[in-house]
Design a protein around this motif. Structure first.
Motif, PDB file in Angstrom:
ATOM      1  N   THR A  67       0.811  -1.210   0.000  1.00 46.67           N
ATOM      2  CA  THR A  67       0.000   0.000   0.000  1.00 46.67           C
ATOM      3  C   THR A  67       0.851   1.270   0.000  1.00 46.67           C
ATOM      4  O   THR A  67       2.046   1.243   0.287  1.00 46.67           O
ATOM      5  CB  THR A  67      -0.936   0.011   1.224  1.00 46.67           C
ATOM      6  OG1 THR A  67      -1.909   1.031   1.071  1.00 46.67           O
ATOM      7  CG2 THR A  67      -0.159   0.285   2.511  1.00 46.67           C
ATOM      8  N   THR A  68       0.206   2.372  -0.325  1.00 42.88           N
ATOM      9  CA  THR A  68       0.823   3.696  -0.256  1.00 42.88           C
ATOM     10  C   THR A  68       0.414   4.330   1.062  1.00 42.88           C
ATOM     11  O   THR A  68      -0.753   4.707   1.246  1.00 42.88           O
ATOM     12  CB  THR A  68       0.359   4.586  -1.427  1.00 42.88           C
ATOM     13  OG1 THR A  68       0.685   3.943  -2.652  1.00 42.88           O
ATOM     14  CG2 THR A  68       1.037   5.945  -1.367  1.00 42.88           C
ATOM     15  N   TRP A  69       1.342   4.437   2.009  1.00 43.18           N
ATOM     16  CA  TRP A  69       0.983   4.855   3.360  1.00 43.18           C
ATOM     17  C   TRP A  69       0.627   6.333   3.472  1.00 43.18           C
ATOM     18  O   TRP A  69       0.066   6.772   4.468  1.00 43.18           O
ATOM     19  CB  TRP A  69       2.119   4.480   4.310  1.00 43.18           C
ATOM     20  CG  TRP A  69       2.014   3.032   4.652  1.00 43.18           C
ATOM     21  CD1 TRP A  69       2.456   1.983   3.911  1.00 43.18           C
ATOM     22  CD2 TRP A  69       1.369   2.465   5.784  1.00 43.18           C
ATOM     23  NE1 TRP A  69       2.137   0.798   4.493  1.00 43.18           N
ATOM     24  CE2 TRP A  69       1.469   1.058   5.666  1.00 43.18           C
ATOM     25  CE3 TRP A  69       0.721   2.991   6.899  1.00 43.18           C
ATOM     26  CZ2 TRP A  69       0.953   0.186   6.608  1.00 43.18           C
ATOM     27  CZ3 TRP A  69       0.207   2.126   7.841  1.00 43.18           C
ATOM     28  CH2 TRP A  69       0.318   0.745   7.693  1.00 43.18           C
ATOM     29  N   GLY A  70       0.917   7.093   2.462  1.00 41.38           N
ATOM     30  CA  GLY A  70       0.522   8.502   2.495  1.00 41.38           C
ATOM     31  C   GLY A  70      -0.971   8.689   2.423  1.00 41.38           C
ATOM     32  O   GLY A  70      -1.482   9.793   2.699  1.00 41.38           O
ATOM     33  N   ASN A  71      -1.705   7.660   2.057  1.00 46.44           N
ATOM     34  CA  ASN A  71      -3.164   7.748   1.974  1.00 46.44           C
ATOM     35  C   ASN A  71      -3.868   7.008   3.108  1.00 46.44           C
ATOM     36  O   ASN A  71      -5.092   6.946   3.148  1.00 46.44           O
ATOM     37  CB  ASN A  71      -3.648   7.183   0.633  1.00 46.44           C
ATOM     38  CG  ASN A  71      -3.086   7.946  -0.550  1.00 46.44           C
ATOM     39  OD1 ASN A  71      -2.211   7.462  -1.266  1.00 46.44           O
ATOM     40  ND2 ASN A  71      -3.564   9.167  -0.735  1.00 46.44           N
ATOM     41  N   ILE A  72      -3.084   6.451   4.022  1.00 44.12           N
ATOM     42  CA  ILE A  72      -3.657   5.754   5.171  1.00 44.12           C
ATOM     43  C   ILE A  72      -3.925   6.764   6.287  1.00 44.12           C
ATOM     44  O   ILE A  72      -3.037   7.510   6.703  1.00 44.12           O
ATOM     45  CB  ILE A  72      -2.722   4.640   5.677  1.00 44.12           C
ATOM     46  CG1 ILE A  72      -2.449   3.637   4.568  1.00 44.12           C
ATOM     47  CG2 ILE A  72      -3.322   3.955   6.894  1.00 44.12           C
ATOM     48  CD1 ILE A  72      -3.686   2.934   4.066  1.00 44.12           C
ATOM     49  N   ILE A  73      -5.143   6.774   6.785  1.00 43.77           N
ATOM     50  CA  ILE A  73      -5.549   7.707   7.839  1.00 43.77           C
ATOM     51  C   ILE A  73      -5.262   7.126   9.220  1.00 43.77           C
ATOM     52  O   ILE A  73      -4.791   7.828  10.119  1.00 43.77           O
ATOM     53  CB  ILE A  73      -7.039   8.047   7.699  1.00 43.77           C
ATOM     54  CG1 ILE A  73      -7.256   8.842   6.405  1.00 43.77           C
ATOM     55  CG2 ILE A  73      -7.559   8.812   8.916  1.00 43.77           C
ATOM     56  CD1 ILE A  73      -8.705   8.940   5.990  1.00 43.77           C
ATOM     57  N   ALA A  74      -5.567   5.854   9.398  1.00 46.84           N
ATOM     58  CA  ALA A  74      -5.358   5.202  10.698  1.00 46.84           C
ATOM     59  C   ALA A  74      -5.180   3.707  10.479  1.00 46.84           C
ATOM     60  O   ALA A  74      -5.652   3.146   9.489  1.00 46.84           O
ATOM     61  CB  ALA A  74      -6.529   5.470  11.634  1.00 46.84           C
ATOM     62  N   VAL A  75      -4.489   3.091  11.428  1.00 46.73           N
ATOM     63  CA  VAL A  75      -4.262   1.648  11.338  1.00 46.73           C
ATOM     64  C   VAL A  75      -4.394   1.043  12.734  1.00 46.73           C
ATOM     65  O   VAL A  75      -4.041   1.661  13.737  1.00 46.73           O
ATOM     66  CB  VAL A  75      -2.868   1.349  10.746  1.00 46.73           C
ATOM     67  CG1 VAL A  75      -1.761   1.911  11.625  1.00 46.73           C
ATOM     68  CG2 VAL A  75      -2.660  -0.142  10.559  1.00 46.73           C
ATOM     69  N   ALA A  76      -4.927  -0.180  12.782  1.00 46.39           N
ATOM     70  CA  ALA A  76      -5.022  -0.927  14.034  1.00 46.39           C
ATOM     71  C   ALA A  76      -4.800  -2.398  13.715  1.00 46.39           C
ATOM     72  O   ALA A  76      -5.080  -2.850  12.599  1.00 46.39           O
ATOM     73  CB  ALA A  76      -6.388  -0.724  14.687  1.00 46.39           C
ATOM     74  N   GLY A  77      -4.329  -3.137  14.671  1.00 49.53           N
ATOM     75  CA  GLY A  77      -4.159  -4.561  14.431  1.00 49.53           C
ATOM     76  C   GLY A  77      -3.144  -5.197  15.337  1.00 49.53           C
ATOM     77  O   GLY A  77      -2.595  -4.579  16.242  1.00 49.53           O
ATOM     78  N   LEU A  78      -2.888  -6.475  15.084  1.00 57.03           N
ATOM     79  CA  LEU A  78      -1.896  -7.226  15.826  1.00 57.03           C
ATOM     80  C   LEU A  78      -1.572  -8.495  15.054  1.00 57.03           C
ATOM     81  O   LEU A  78      -2.255  -8.843  14.086  1.00 57.03           O
ATOM     82  CB  LEU A  78      -2.393  -7.578  17.226  1.00 57.03           C
ATOM     83  CG  LEU A  78      -3.350  -8.772  17.347  1.00 57.03           C
ATOM     84  CD1 LEU A  78      -3.384  -9.259  18.783  1.00 57.03           C
ATOM     85  CD2 LEU A  78      -4.746  -8.409  16.887  1.00 57.03           C
ATOM     86  N   ASN A  79      -0.547  -9.176  15.507  1.00 58.66           N
ATOM     87  CA  ASN A  79      -0.151 -10.452  14.930  1.00 58.66           C
ATOM     88  C   ASN A  79      -0.442 -11.533  15.969  1.00 58.66           C
ATOM     89  O   ASN A  79       0.378 -11.793  16.855  1.00 58.66           O
ATOM     90  CB  ASN A  79       1.331 -10.438  14.564  1.00 58.66           C
ATOM     91  CG  ASN A  79       1.645  -9.326  13.573  1.00 58.66           C
ATOM     92  OD1 ASN A  79       0.901  -9.090  12.633  1.00 58.66           O
ATOM     93  ND2 ASN A  79       2.750  -8.629  13.811  1.00 58.66           N
ATOM     94  N   PRO A  80      -1.622 -12.152  15.915  1.00 63.56           N
ATOM     95  CA  PRO A  80      -2.022 -13.090  16.969  1.00 63.56           C
ATOM     96  C   PRO A  80      -1.159 -14.341  17.000  1.00 63.56           C
ATOM     97  O   PRO A  80      -0.825 -14.925  15.969  1.00 63.56           O
ATOM     98  CB  PRO A  80      -3.474 -13.422  16.606  1.00 63.56           C
ATOM     99  CG  PRO A  80      -3.577 -13.147  15.146  1.00 63.56           C
ATOM    100  CD  PRO A  80      -2.670 -12.004  14.883  1.00 63.56           C
ATOM    101  N   ALA A  81      -0.813 -14.750  18.222  1.00 61.95           N
ATOM    102  CA  ALA A  81      -0.028 -15.969  18.416  1.00 61.95           C
ATOM    103  C   ALA A  81      -0.944 -17.191  18.393  1.00 61.95           C
ATOM    104  O   ALA A  81      -2.165 -17.077  18.506  1.00 61.95           O
ATOM    105  CB  ALA A  81       0.721 -15.888  19.743  1.00 61.95           C
ATOM    106  N   SER A  82      -0.329 -18.328  18.253  1.00 60.00           N
ATOM    107  CA  SER A  82      -1.084 -19.577  18.202  1.00 60.00           C
ATOM    108  C   SER A  82      -1.887 -19.794  19.476  1.00 60.00           C
ATOM    109  O   SER A  82      -1.389 -19.583  20.591  1.00 60.00           O
ATOM    110  CB  SER A  82      -0.108 -20.751  18.008  1.00 60.00           C
ATOM    111  OG  SER A  82      -0.786 -21.987  18.064  1.00 60.00           O
ATOM    112  N   SER A  83      -3.144 -20.214  19.316  1.00 55.99           N
ATOM    113  CA  SER A  83      -4.010 -20.500  20.462  1.00 55.99           C
ATOM    114  C   SER A  83      -5.123 -21.436  20.021  1.00 55.99           C
ATOM    115  O   SER A  83      -5.719 -21.229  18.956  1.00 55.99           O
ATOM    116  CB  SER A  83      -4.601 -19.211  21.033  1.00 55.99           C
ATOM    117  OG  SER A  83      -5.548 -19.501  22.047  1.00 55.99           O
TER     118      SER A  83
END
Length: 300
Positions: A67-83
């Motif tokens: 992606t082109t980050w200049g057009n990203i307004i906000a970001v949220a997330g995570l990298n979930p571990a095995s469960s």
């Protein structure tokens, strides 16, 4: 989801917002504070991390990865571990210029670059859920489950002050307060825990109550998302403190009106000090017949 190459790591394989095709994009106008999701990640290799990623962006084409980050307004997330169990995750949104620790598809972190003008809102949301946070690194048999994704719009106070000092006993979950004194416009300041929440103040001179209403950014479509706080003003005819020779009475309380002190009044009268609210006045009389000091507090 676009499969544009037989090479797994090729960025032509991506999740994308397709402009002009309503069934291939997600229109989104909110400015949330966080996103909650229930996730169960079951990779073949338990050391591998999955990916849950939400990007809010403007009307420009966006793809993930690449992606082109200049057009990203906000970001949220995570990298979930095995469960092998469902886990509730709450992920804060990071807006333009804010640093975060969400690892992107190439192992780095990237910062949103699109600053919202006053009153402006995002146009689209792009959500990526994958078994591996690195493109092309998944393994046959990897699984990831995700459910109950909810955008959260905070609508409580995170601070409340009177004349620059935090109000006694403040908590965002306590909605009623009393202030010993008269109200003047501008003396109460407060801040919401919602980035784009609105805060309104209204004072009723008859009841002497200031009402503070906090509305979440989604209030126009979710009118239940508001919290109301009240601050009652008035002058209480009580002492704030009572000291003898710089030492507070051991059992002093503003609501206790009688004390017995094992001291000779003439020896300590010059060392007696007490205070009352600024809105009150005090006077004292010593009764030699009963050996009693009477302190009177009057609410002005």
């Amino acid at each position: 989801i676009n499969a544009g190459s037989t090479t797994a790591t090729d960025e032509r394989n991506n999740n994308q917002t397709v402009l002009g095709e309503d069934d291939k994009n997600m229109k989104f106008r909110g400015r949330p504070d966080s996103v909650v999701a229930w996730i169960k990640a079951v990779p073949k290799d338990a050391s591998q991390l999955g990916r849950f990623y939400v990007m809010l962006h403007d009307s420009t084409y966006i793809q993930d990865p690449g992606t082109t980050w200049g057009n990203i307004i906000a970001v949220a997330g995570l990298n979930p571990a095995s469960s092998d169990k469902w886990v509730r995750h709450s992920c804060p949104f990071f807006y333009a210029g804010e640093t975060h620790n969400i690892v992107s598809e190439n192992g780095n972190t990237r910062t949103p670059g699109r600053v919202l003008a006053k009153g402006e809102r995002p146009t689209f949301a792009l959500v990526t859920i994958s078994t591996n946070y690195k493109a092309g690194k998944g393994t046959t048999g990897d699984k990831i489950y995700c459910d109950d994704i909810v955008m959260i719009y905070n609508s409580k106070l995170k601070s409340l002050s009177v004349n620059g000092a935090s109000i006694a006993g403040f908590s965002k979950d306590v909605y009623s307060y009393e202030v010993n004194g008269a109200y003047t416009e501008g003396m109460v300041t407060c801040e919401s825990d919602g980035r784009y929440a609105t805060v309104e103040q209204s004072y009723d001179a008859v009841s002497k109550v200031l009402t503070i209403t906090v509305k979440g950014d989604d209030y126009s479509v979710n009118p239940a998302n508001l919290h109301t706080y009240t601050v009652a003003f008035g002058c209480k005819a009580k002492l704030n403190s009572f000291e003898i020779d710089g030492v507070a009475l051991a059992d002093f309380s503003a609501d206790k009106l009688e004390y017995t002190i094992d001291r000779v009044y003439n020896n300590v009268k010059s060392k007696i000090a007490y205070s009352a609210p600024q809105c009150a006045s005090t006077s004292e009389v010593f009764d030699e017949a009963t050996n009693t000091l009477n302190v009177t507090v009057n609410a002005d």
